[in-house]
Design a protein around this motif. Sequence first.
Motif, short mmCIF file in Angstrom:
data_model
loop_
_atom_site.label_atom_id
_atom_site.label_comp_id
_atom_site.label_asym_id
_atom_site.label_seq_id
_atom_site.Cartn_x
_atom_site.Cartn_y
_atom_site.Cartn_z
N GLU A 347 0.84 -1.19 0.00
CA GLU A 347 0.00 0.00 0.00
C GLU A 347 0.88 1.25 0.00
N ILE A 348 0.38 2.29 -0.65
CA ILE A 348 1.04 3.60 -0.61
C ILE A 348 0.26 4.46 0.38
N ARG A 349 0.95 4.98 1.39
CA ARG A 349 0.26 5.71 2.45
C ARG A 349 0.85 7.10 2.63
N SER A 350 0.01 8.01 3.07
CA SER A 350 0.44 9.38 3.35
C SER A 350 1.18 9.43 4.68
N ARG A 351 1.69 10.62 5.00
CA ARG A 351 2.39 10.77 6.28
C ARG A 351 1.48 10.47 7.46
N SER A 352 0.20 10.74 7.29
CA SER A 352 -0.76 10.48 8.38
C SER A 352 -1.23 9.03 8.38
N GLN A 354 -2.81 7.40 5.80
CA GLN A 354 -3.99 7.13 4.98
C GLN A 354 -3.58 6.54 3.63
N PRO A 355 -4.29 5.50 3.14
CA PRO A 355 -3.99 4.93 1.83
C PRO A 355 -4.18 5.98 0.73
N LEU A 356 -3.27 6.00 -0.24
CA LEU A 356 -3.33 6.94 -1.35
C LEU A 356 -3.77 6.26 -2.63
N SER A 357 -4.26 7.04 -3.56
CA SER A 357 -4.79 6.52 -4.81
C SER A 357 -3.68 6.31 -5.83
N THR A 358 -4.04 5.65 -6.94
CA THR A 358 -3.13 5.43 -8.04
C THR A 358 -2.49 6.74 -8.50
N GLY A 359 -1.18 6.73 -8.67
CA GLY A 359 -0.47 7.92 -9.14
C GLY A 359 0.01 8.84 -8.05
N GLN A 360 -0.53 8.72 -6.84
CA GLN A 360 -0.10 9.58 -5.74
C GLN A 360 1.14 9.01 -5.06
N VAL A 361 2.08 9.89 -4.73
CA VAL A 361 3.34 9.47 -4.12
C VAL A 361 3.22 9.47 -2.61
N GLY A 362 3.62 8.38 -1.97
CA GLY A 362 3.62 8.27 -0.52
C GLY A 362 4.58 7.19 -0.10
N HIS A 394 4.86 5.05 -5.92
CA HIS A 394 3.48 5.13 -6.39
C HIS A 394 3.18 3.97 -7.31
N PHE A 395 1.90 3.67 -7.48
CA PHE A 395 1.43 2.70 -8.46
C PHE A 395 0.91 3.44 -9.68
N ASP A 396 1.14 2.87 -10.87
CA ASP A 396 0.52 3.45 -12.06
C ASP A 396 -0.82 2.77 -12.31
N ASP A 397 -1.51 3.16 -13.39
CA ASP A 397 -2.85 2.64 -13.63
C ASP A 397 -2.84 1.20 -14.12
#
Length: 504
Positions: A347-352, A354-362, A394-397
Amino acid sequence: MLWVLAKRGLLNPGPPGKIVSQLATLKRWGFSVAGELRAAAERSPDQVAVIDPESSYTYAELWDRSERLALALRVRHGIGVGGRIGVLARNHSGMIAAMVAGCALGAEVVLLNPSLSAAAIDAVAHDQRIELVIADNDLMELIPGVPALNEVAVEKLVADTPPGKLSPPERAGRLIVLTSGTTAAPKGARRKTPGGLGPLASVLDRIPLKVGDRIFVAAPLFHTWGLAALQIALGLRATLVLQRRFEPLNTIAAVRDLGCQGLIAVPVMLQRLLEATPTPGVTPRVVAVSGSALPGGLATKFMDAYGDCLYNLYGSTEASWVSIATPEDMRHDPRTSGRPPLGTTVEIRSRSGQPLSTGQVGEIHVRNDMLFEGYTSNRETTPNGLLGTGDLGHFDDQGLLYVDGRADDMIISGGENVFPRPVEELISQLPQVREVAVVGVPDPEFGQRLAAYVVLHPGEHLDADAVREYVRHYLARFCVPRDVLFLRELPRTATGKVIPRLLR
């Protein structure tokens, strides 16, 4: 899982008695390196287990040597359940026997890095409370103040100890791998003992090694990737081919002469192989790399020369594996780290958190069957069973994972977030450049700027302004390195990771 194991030959029929003995051994001994070696010796005793320049042993012979060594360590040196031994060795059969012997006694085996200084090894030995070190002859001078056995002493112990029947320890032995120490002193990470065939199936899901393959392991066995290669080979009853030091021409000759179907290496070794023989005469079916970042340009060059046999495992000492890129993935985009294998959640997660969406960097978080059990200095926790890797990505589409850089590598230059890795990838594509590292450095005007450390191919010439202009043409102005310095070589660990503090 079963279809993966069947595809790789692990479910092939065999003599019923030997299959029963193999399964009974795994049930009694578990899936430690000791249990895997003993089970392989029960199933395929006459199969060659290891070949190195000095020796060749079948599975039965390697288990016999390991068992004799274990008995001698217990009787003569008091090593038992919960004891701590260190192994300071390069890749050869004796290193495997030492690891197996320690685990067979229920001891904790600390894998020491031969590239560390004597002072660093002394500090690790005291920090890890090591009682005895088993070391290569030429590495004995690195072991001050701790009882140690060299290869000659070990050979005498094995020869003087009669065969015996070692019983499984009350508590399974465990391996401790040191972190790379690129940013701080190395820490001991407890490796989890597999609970079954699931971890093996996860890797074989995307890296098509098979039962009985001959596998040249160039990656150091003291590192997570080399250790994983050993465990995979034992699980597949494969033949390990080892050399104490990586030499490109010797590696190519061994792969050719011994008919190796697999090569396990670290990325910088691919560069050395290409420089030694740009057009190889023989190509393994599988070349699998890990241990440090694989530049996209190098992946493409290697596959153009060796064929589409390259697999790249992205992981860490703490996470084991996160994702694996196949040749098809890297032909689609050589920068990708591939996809999570069987049984792995990423999973890609934010600093807080939270799971992030496709294309978002975390930050990249992972869950698999082989997350480490914590550092020896303290216990780690993994919220929701997920371990934060410290890498941003990040994950791509299409579901492909990309690693954008270490969270602590990102700099803020004039208010802009800048990652060194894309700049490294771009500069590495210049034909004059052999290798490059880009790091952040303090800057009085912008807060931080990038500095590029460049190694050129022999006989090539390039100036700093040309490098900066090349980056300016393709990337934003804040990605242009303020400093471009030319070096003869980059400071690296034994697994090929650049050591940023030595650059700065």
